[in-house]
Design a protein around this motif. Structure first.
Motif, PDB file in Angstrom:
ATOM      1  N   TYR A  72       0.839  -1.197   0.000  1.00 49.69           N
ATOM      2  CA  TYR A  72       0.000   0.000   0.000  1.00 49.69           C
ATOM      3  C   TYR A  72       0.874   1.247   0.000  1.00 49.69           C
ATOM      4  O   TYR A  72       1.878   1.336   0.709  1.00 49.69           O
ATOM      5  CB  TYR A  72      -0.905   0.027   1.235  1.00 49.69           C
ATOM      6  N   ASN A  74       0.298   5.819  -0.768  1.00 51.30           N
ATOM      7  CA  ASN A  74      -0.559   6.920  -1.220  1.00 51.30           C
ATOM      8  C   ASN A  74       0.318   8.116  -1.536  1.00 51.30           C
ATOM      9  O   ASN A  74       0.550   8.976  -0.677  1.00 51.30           O
ATOM     10  CB  ASN A  74      -1.610   7.288  -0.185  1.00 51.30           C
ATOM     11  N   ASN A  76      -0.550  10.427  -3.504  1.00 57.58           N
ATOM     12  CA  ASN A  76      -1.427  11.490  -3.990  1.00 57.58           C
ATOM     13  C   ASN A  76      -1.964  12.398  -2.890  1.00 57.58           C
ATOM     14  O   ASN A  76      -2.333  13.539  -3.150  1.00 57.58           O
ATOM     15  CB  ASN A  76      -2.600  10.864  -4.748  1.00 57.58           C
ATOM     16  N   ASP A 146      -3.024   4.694  -3.861  1.00 59.58           N
ATOM     17  CA  ASP A 146      -4.368   5.072  -3.432  1.00 59.58           C
ATOM     18  C   ASP A 146      -4.723   6.481  -3.915  1.00 59.58           C
ATOM     19  O   ASP A 146      -3.847   7.316  -4.159  1.00 59.58           O
ATOM     20  CB  ASP A 146      -4.439   5.012  -1.906  1.00 59.58           C
ATOM     21  N   GLU A 147      -6.025   6.722  -4.053  1.00 61.85           N
ATOM     22  CA  GLU A 147      -6.595   8.047  -4.324  1.00 61.85           C
ATOM     23  C   GLU A 147      -6.000   8.739  -5.555  1.00 61.85           C
ATOM     24  O   GLU A 147      -5.655   9.921  -5.514  1.00 61.85           O
ATOM     25  CB  GLU A 147      -6.450   8.941  -3.095  1.00 61.85           C
TER      26      GLU A 147
END
Length: 392
Positions: A72, A74, A76, A146-147
């Protein structure tokens, strides 16, 4: 002599078919790490899992057993607790800026969250460092981003913001990271249609959709235009030969969610591709594992191939249906089957002539003793947001 030879050939063919039939559709779950179960051993999890989001320790345990693990991340949206990706200096080049020069803030629900600039070399360098730091001793198949939805729901728009340009910059960021990427953005429906972020497929091995057929709302079953857009996304991802992670977010205890589970699974089967479509559910279970026993139902060889949009599976009776010539349960052949879904708010009749058994769910998740059976019964009507998988 001839009868003996025929029996031998039939037995060999049966064994070959069993070996060729997968024991389950492609599945995914959290395992170990910060979010996954700690009570299901790796060798048990590997029997039911194709993919797993985990940490470096979990990857080292699962990957040798054939599970495709991913990390995982992120890049962003960043917050102070992201030690490597976050920069204390608000003027850092990794942050997207408003036209007044301040960092663009992300969603209001998260204090201190900031949008990053996908064109930033500083962001690329920080994302690489973060991935490397979390991959020590691991064997990750991919990185999860993610995102990847631009400024959706952000408090501030970056100066000169244009979604198409932002997606193009995000794709370039994926290309430069040097690892296969799975993005999360496919539930960003615009104009009640497939998310524009699907173009990230050009730089990724696949994408994820949250609220895929199952959501957090009271009824939990996605319907209406969202259901249609979800099915069409599943079709588009299969056509592109990209992994589609169908992430259902129904948090009901699994043994109390038979209707939602059947609706989700039948919807998934209508347009799935065995090679690229991945089911990831989140029903609550005692073990904390989220793979359901119905994932062992594997239909192959659809009667109608090359479906380009879900409307092609809409029947005159109002339901959506797809028949398969060869269907298996836990690798064992069960003949032909059909998945039928009614995503409407009113009941519809269903014609199941020739099908004498239906799929029935029992208990909880597959790691908690949950099972399925094929019961000798049929149905003539599907209730609102109802579904059935029937066998000859």
């Amino acid at each position: 002599m001839m009868n003996s030879m025929l029996r031998t050939v039939a037995l060999a063919l049966s064994v070959a078919l069993l070996a060729a039939a997968p024991a389950h559709v492609q599945t995914s779950d959290y395992w170990g790490g910060y979010a996954g179960t700690k009570s299901v051993p790796a060798n048990v999890a590997a029997r039911a899992l194709t993919w797993a989001e985990t940490d470096n320790i979990g990857s080292a345990q699962l990957a040798p057993l054939g599970v495709k693990t991913f990390l995982y991340s992120n890049p962003n949206r960043v917050m102070p607790r992201q030690a490597i990706l976050y920069a204390p200096d608000p003027d850092d080049a990794r942050y997207a800026k408003t036209c007044s020069g301040t960092p663009a803030r992300g969603e209001a629900a998260y204090a201190g969250i900031l949008l990053t600039n996908p064109r930033s070399k500083a962001l690329l360098a920080a994302w690489r460092r973060s991935n490397d730091a979390h991959s020590i001793g691991a064997n990750f198949y991919a990185i999860f981003a993610d995102e990847a939805v631009g400024a959706k729901e952000a408090q501030d728009l970056p100066c000169g913001y244009d979604l198409d340009d932002w997606i193009a910059a995000e794709a370039q960021l994926f290309r430069q990271i040097g690892k296969p990427v799975i993005y999360n953005a496919l539930n960003d429906f615009r104009n009640q249609d497939v998310a524009p972020e699907i173009s990230l497929n050009a730089a990724a091995i696949g994408g994820m959709m949250e609220e895929c057929y199952a959501g957090l709302r009271e009824d939990h079953r996605v319907n209406g235009w969202r259901w249609i857009a979800t099915e069409n996304t599943e079709i588009r991802m299969a056509q592109a030969r990209k992994y589609f992670f169908c992430y259902g977010r129904d948090l009901t205890p699994a043994d109390q969610a038979d209707d939602s589970r059947m609706y989700t699974y039948a919807s998934f089967l209508l347009t799935y591709d065995p090679a690229t479509t991945v089911l990831w559910e989140y029903y609550k279970t005692p073990s904390g594992g989220h793979v359901m026993p119905e994932s062992q139902v594997v239909p192959l060889h659809p009667v109608r191939e090359n479906v380009s949009q879900i409307d092609e599976l809409h029947t005159t009776g109002g339901v959506y249906a797809r028949a398969y010539r060869s269907c298996y349960v836990a690798g064992r052949p069960q003949g032909a089957c059909i998945a039928v879904v009614n995503p409407d708010d009113s009941p519809h009749g269903v014609d199941l002539r020739g099908y004498s058994r239906i799929l029935v769910l029992h208990g909880s998740g597959i790691f908690d003793g949950g099972t399925v059976s094929l019961d000798r019964q049929t149905v003539s009507t599907l209730p609102p947001r109802g579904a059935v998988v029937a066998f000859r």
